[in-house]
Design an enzyme around this catalytic site. Structure first.
Site, PDB file in Angstrom:
ATOM      1  N   CYS A 179      -2.193  10.262  -1.999  1.00 28.62           N
ATOM      2  CA  CYS A 179      -2.427   9.745  -0.431  1.00 28.62           C
ATOM      3  C   CYS A 179      -3.511   9.921   0.578  1.00 28.62           C
ATOM      4  CB  CYS A 179      -0.901   9.542   0.275  1.00 28.62           C
ATOM      5  SG  CYS A 179      -0.311  11.435   0.703  1.00 28.62           S
TER       6      CYS A 179
ATOM      7  N   ARG B  18       1.148  10.857  13.376  1.00 24.15           N
ATOM      8  CA  ARG B  18       1.757   9.913  12.992  1.00 24.15           C
ATOM      9  C   ARG B  18       3.034   9.010  14.187  1.00 24.15           C
ATOM     10  NH1 ARG B  18       4.690  11.177   8.704  1.00 24.15           N
ATOM     11  NH2 ARG B  18       6.184   9.511   8.927  1.00 24.15           N
TER      12      ARG B  18
ATOM     13  N   LYS C 196       0.661  -1.271  -0.160  1.00 22.39           N
ATOM     14  CA  LYS C 196      -0.420  -0.024  -0.391  1.00 22.39           C
ATOM     15  C   LYS C 196       0.748   1.220  -0.356  1.00 22.39           C
ATOM     16  CE  LYS C 196      -1.229   0.074   5.175  1.00 22.39           C
ATOM     17  NZ  LYS C 196      -0.537   1.489   5.513  1.00 22.39           N
ATOM     18  N   ASP C 197       2.380   1.304  -0.100  1.00 22.33           N
ATOM     19  CA  ASP C 197       3.063   2.125  -0.246  1.00 22.33           C
ATOM     20  C   ASP C 197       3.670   2.629  -1.102  1.00 22.33           C
ATOM     21  OD1 ASP C 197       2.971   2.438   3.077  1.00 22.33           O
ATOM     22  OD2 ASP C 197       4.463   1.649   2.991  1.00 22.33           O
TER      23      ASP C 197
ATOM     24  N   ARG D 142      -7.955   7.970   4.263  1.00 22.58           N
ATOM     25  CA  ARG D 142      -9.053   7.600   4.576  1.00 22.58           C
ATOM     26  C   ARG D 142     -10.403   6.515   5.481  1.00 22.58           C
ATOM     27  NH1 ARG D 142      -8.948   1.377   5.147  1.00 22.58           N
ATOM     28  NH2 ARG D 142      -6.013   1.722   5.863  1.00 22.58           N
ATOM     29  N   ARG D 143      -8.776   5.995   6.703  1.00 20.81           N
ATOM     30  CA  ARG D 143      -9.660   6.164   7.970  1.00 20.81           C
ATOM     31  C   ARG D 143     -10.233   6.822   8.470  1.00 20.81           C
ATOM     32  NH1 ARG D 143      -4.041   3.319   9.006  1.00 20.81           N
ATOM     33  NH2 ARG D 143      -4.306   0.896   8.553  1.00 20.81           N
TER      34      ARG D 143
ATOM     35  N   ARG E 166       2.259   4.709  18.761  1.00 22.10           N
ATOM     36  CA  ARG E 166       0.788   4.858  17.869  1.00 22.10           C
ATOM     37  C   ARG E 166      -0.322   4.341  18.960  1.00 22.10           C
ATOM     38  NH1 ARG E 166      -0.965   5.716  11.688  1.00 22.10           N
ATOM     39  NH2 ARG E 166       0.973   6.420  11.073  1.00 22.10           N
TER      40      ARG E 166
END
Length: 315
Positions: free
Chosen positions: A247, A146, A80-81, A128-129, A152
């Site tokens: 992104c 971040r 996904k990166d 997106r989230r 996190r």
């Protein structure tokens, strides 16, 4: 010519874990020893949100440079990166079988998305989230964050002793948590019906030079490739490519192969979560060309339904 396989990786705990798993398997298939080559990327250095520092490609460019400069033979990326456009001189030679595609809620006191109180602070670095969180639970306070996985998790109250604990929950990729052995932090695996994952989420990409000629390496990478995963992620990424989505665009996509039929679902959201277009399309897909066409066709349907009017595309 190296006597073994030099495997390029970012230096984060998750990247090192993922890369070591890949390196061990490719080494076994190629019957060659391996060594890990750590490469520091801009994404590891720069602060700020992904959209501010240049998108997911900031995690990839330095690894690609290392490949082209022959400082390593293969590089391992979270798929996904990976930017949707290929890099000249390089090829994604293998996409191993995918891990769990879902997003995971890691909350205080075993709370779920449904039981988090209104006003609860939920952290994510993903537009997106964030958009899908706001759509599912408009009363939540979604906070941009971040940092690596453990940083996190430390933001969640009571989850990590001595950590800030200033949030009620964070949302992370289930695949990364599983690969790091952090499953215990998951309080809910979010159903894709509620939160569609990012294109390629849960999958890895192994990139090498098109001219890679070390005996056994290309054959090993081909043997490691998982066709159902490759077809699914090819369709998902074609959606992003056709939408010209960066992104900062809140877009989710998920494809599943059932027999020889590939079923693809995609969602485009406004950043505030108030508007959403979600469509599904299926087609026979036995190769990457057919899978990509399915993604392109679904993207055109999304555009016809007004996707460009609600989301920041062309990024």
């Amino acid at each position: 010519m190296s006597a073994g396989i030099r495997v390029g990786t970012r230096g984060s705990a998750l990247a090192m874990t993922q890369t070591t798993t890949v390196a061990e398997r490719v080494s076994e298939l190629a019957r060659l020893p391996y060594e890990l080559v750590r490469v520091r990327t801009e994404g590891d250095v720069l602060k700020g949100s992904l959209s501010q520092i240049g998108g997911t490609g900031v995690f990839v460019a330095a690894l690609r440079d290392a490949l082209l400069e022959e400082r390593c033979d293969v590089a391992v990326h979270s798929l996904k990166d990976l930017p949707t456009l290929p890099a000249p001189g390089l090829t994604v030679a293998s996409v191993p079988e995918r891990e769990d595609v879902r997003d995971a809620l890691c909350a205080r006191d075993s709370l779920t998305l449904a039981t988090l109180p209104d006003g609860a602070r939920v952290g994510t670095g993903s537009p997106r989230r964030a958009a899908q969180l706001r759509s599912a639970r408009p009363g939540l306070d979604v906070v941009d964050i971040r940092g690596n996985v453990d940083t996190r998790l430390g933001r969640v109250a009571g989850l990590v002793p001595g950590a800030p604990g200033d949030l009620d929950a964070v949302v992370l990729a289930a695949a990364g948590l599983r690969r790091l052995g952090r499953e215990a932090a998951i309080t809910e695996l979010i159903d894709p019906d509620v939160m569609l994952p990012a294109a390629g989420q849960g999958a890895l990409a192994i990139e090498c030079r098109e001219s890679e000629a070390t005996p056994g390496v290309r054959e090993a990478l081909a043997a490691y490739d998982h066709l159902p995963t490759r077809l699914a992620v090819t369709a998902e990424r074609a959606v992003l490519l056709q939408l010209e989505a960066g992104c900062a665009a809140p877009i989710g996509a998920l494809a599943r192969l059932q027999g020889n039929i590939l079923a693809l679902e995609a969602v485009v959201c406004s950043t505030d979560g108030r508007s959403m277009i979600r469509l599904t399309r299926s087609a026979p897909a036995t190769d990457a060309v057919a899978a990509a066409q399915l993604g392109l066709d679904l993207a055109e349907e999304l555009l016809a339904a007004g996707a460009a009017d609600i989301a920041p595309l062309n990024g």
